[in-house]
Design an enzyme around this catalytic site. Sequence first.
Site, PDB file in Angstrom:
ATOM      1  N   ASP A   1      48.338  55.540  64.563  1.00 34.54           N
ATOM      2  CA  ASP A   1      47.588  54.545  65.319  1.00 34.54           C
ATOM      3  C   ASP A   1      46.161  54.470  64.803  1.00 34.54           C
ATOM      4  O   ASP A   1      45.395  55.430  64.926  1.00 34.54           O
ATOM      5  CB  ASP A   1      47.587  54.908  66.807  1.00 34.54           C
ATOM      6  CG  ASP A   1      46.794  53.927  67.651  1.00 34.54           C
ATOM      7  OD1 ASP A   1      47.418  53.045  68.260  1.00 34.54           O
ATOM      8  OD2 ASP A   1      45.549  54.040  67.698  1.00 34.54           O
TER       9      ASP A   1
ATOM     10  N   TYR B   1      37.861  51.459  63.548  1.00 35.61           N
ATOM     11  CA  TYR B   1      37.763  52.847  63.088  1.00 35.61           C
ATOM     12  C   TYR B   1      37.286  52.934  61.639  1.00 35.61           C
ATOM     13  O   TYR B   1      36.916  54.008  61.172  1.00 35.61           O
ATOM     14  CB  TYR B   1      39.115  53.573  63.204  1.00 35.61           C
ATOM     15  CG  TYR B   1      39.721  53.590  64.591  1.00 35.61           C
ATOM     16  CD1 TYR B   1      39.004  53.205  65.720  1.00 35.61           C
ATOM     17  CD2 TYR B   1      41.050  53.990  64.769  1.00 35.61           C
ATOM     18  CE1 TYR B   1      39.580  53.220  66.979  1.00 35.61           C
ATOM     19  CE2 TYR B   1      41.636  54.014  66.030  1.00 35.61           C
ATOM     20  CZ  TYR B   1      40.898  53.623  67.126  1.00 35.61           C
ATOM     21  OH  TYR B   1      41.486  53.629  68.363  1.00 35.61           O
TER      22      TYR B   1
ATOM     23  N   LYS C   1      44.506  47.385  65.388  1.00 33.24           N
ATOM     24  CA  LYS C   1      43.975  46.592  66.493  1.00 33.24           C
ATOM     25  C   LYS C   1      42.902  45.629  66.006  1.00 33.24           C
ATOM     26  O   LYS C   1      42.172  45.942  65.066  1.00 33.24           O
ATOM     27  CB  LYS C   1      43.359  47.528  67.554  1.00 33.24           C
ATOM     28  CG  LYS C   1      44.252  48.707  67.930  1.00 33.24           C
ATOM     29  CD  LYS C   1      43.571  49.672  68.880  1.00 33.24           C
ATOM     30  CE  LYS C   1      44.384  50.949  69.030  1.00 33.24           C
ATOM     31  NZ  LYS C   1      44.122  51.922  67.947  1.00 33.24           N
TER      32      LYS C   1
ATOM     33  N   HIS D   1      42.069  45.116  71.110  1.00 33.21           N
ATOM     34  CA  HIS D   1      41.425  46.412  71.348  1.00 33.21           C
ATOM     35  C   HIS D   1      40.777  46.504  72.736  1.00 33.21           C
ATOM     36  O   HIS D   1      40.891  47.532  73.410  1.00 33.21           O
ATOM     37  CB  HIS D   1      40.388  46.690  70.255  1.00 33.21           C
ATOM     38  CG  HIS D   1      40.181  48.130  69.973  1.00 33.21           C
ATOM     39  ND1 HIS D   1      39.836  48.622  68.733  1.00 33.21           N
ATOM     40  CD2 HIS D   1      40.268  49.223  70.777  1.00 33.21           C
ATOM     41  CE1 HIS D   1      39.721  49.946  68.795  1.00 33.21           C
ATOM     42  NE2 HIS D   1      39.971  50.325  70.028  1.00 33.21           N
TER      43      HIS D   1
END
Length: 277
Positions: free
Chosen positions: A50, A55, A80, A113
């Site tokens: 994930d 990120y 996401k 998100h």
Amino acid sequence: MTIAHLQDTVTLNNGVNMPQFGLGVWKVKEGDEAYNAVKHAITHGYRAIDTAAAYKNEESVGQAIKDSGVPREELFITTKVWNSDQGYESTLRAFDESLAKLGLDYLDLYLIHWPVAGKYKDTWKALEKLYADGKVRAIGVCNFHIHHLEDLLTDATVVPAVNQVEFHPQLSQEPLRAFCKAQGILFEGWSPLGNGKLLDNTTIKVIADKYNKTVAQVILRWHIQQGAITIPKSVTPSRIEENADIFDFELTVMDMDTINGLNKNERFGADPDNFNF
């Protein structure tokens, strides 16, 4: 529900099977840290990874997937769309960027998100198009409260497959879990260990000692027995292995009740009704 193996799956509302246990890579640095964590997890038997555009580690995650030697169809990859990319056309562009960074031909799960007010419905329409076009096997949301889901479902043609939210023994989310279950939306927890703040919980420590397990293992086992999908993050090889070593014991009803009793409706992350990013 008893789960007996790291690669056991749950079935999403469209019939797609998703591993119930995976590796999360929030706050894992792009480069060697993300690459090595994902590579080790997959080598150790993890099949779900994930990540998210926010990120900023999709390239390293993708390279580790490629170098793992595990066939693509055996892996389940989630990413996401970030808040600043929400909206119809911008979400389609963001998806293509994520896919390119990951070096993949398709995604298994694509998520909104955060529920950005005034935008998440258009974003969802974009996800529905990606799903209809076969670019992603399932679509879902993160951090949606009941009222966000109710609002989305008034116009949605596809019911979200997953709602990924903060979930741990001090934030048990029971009303939201019940709502998701009634709608056929599977519940996925992020920050299952409460950002590490629950690892010194004395109540859970007593239970852990009884099973000769760590506090982290008991909490993750609690997630699994709740029927939740869980994605603990770690970059330490021994911890990646330890987190997955939860399929050789089962918490009793009494122990589950004891852990459930720790709920304080306490968040360690942002409230989906009040975030500023």
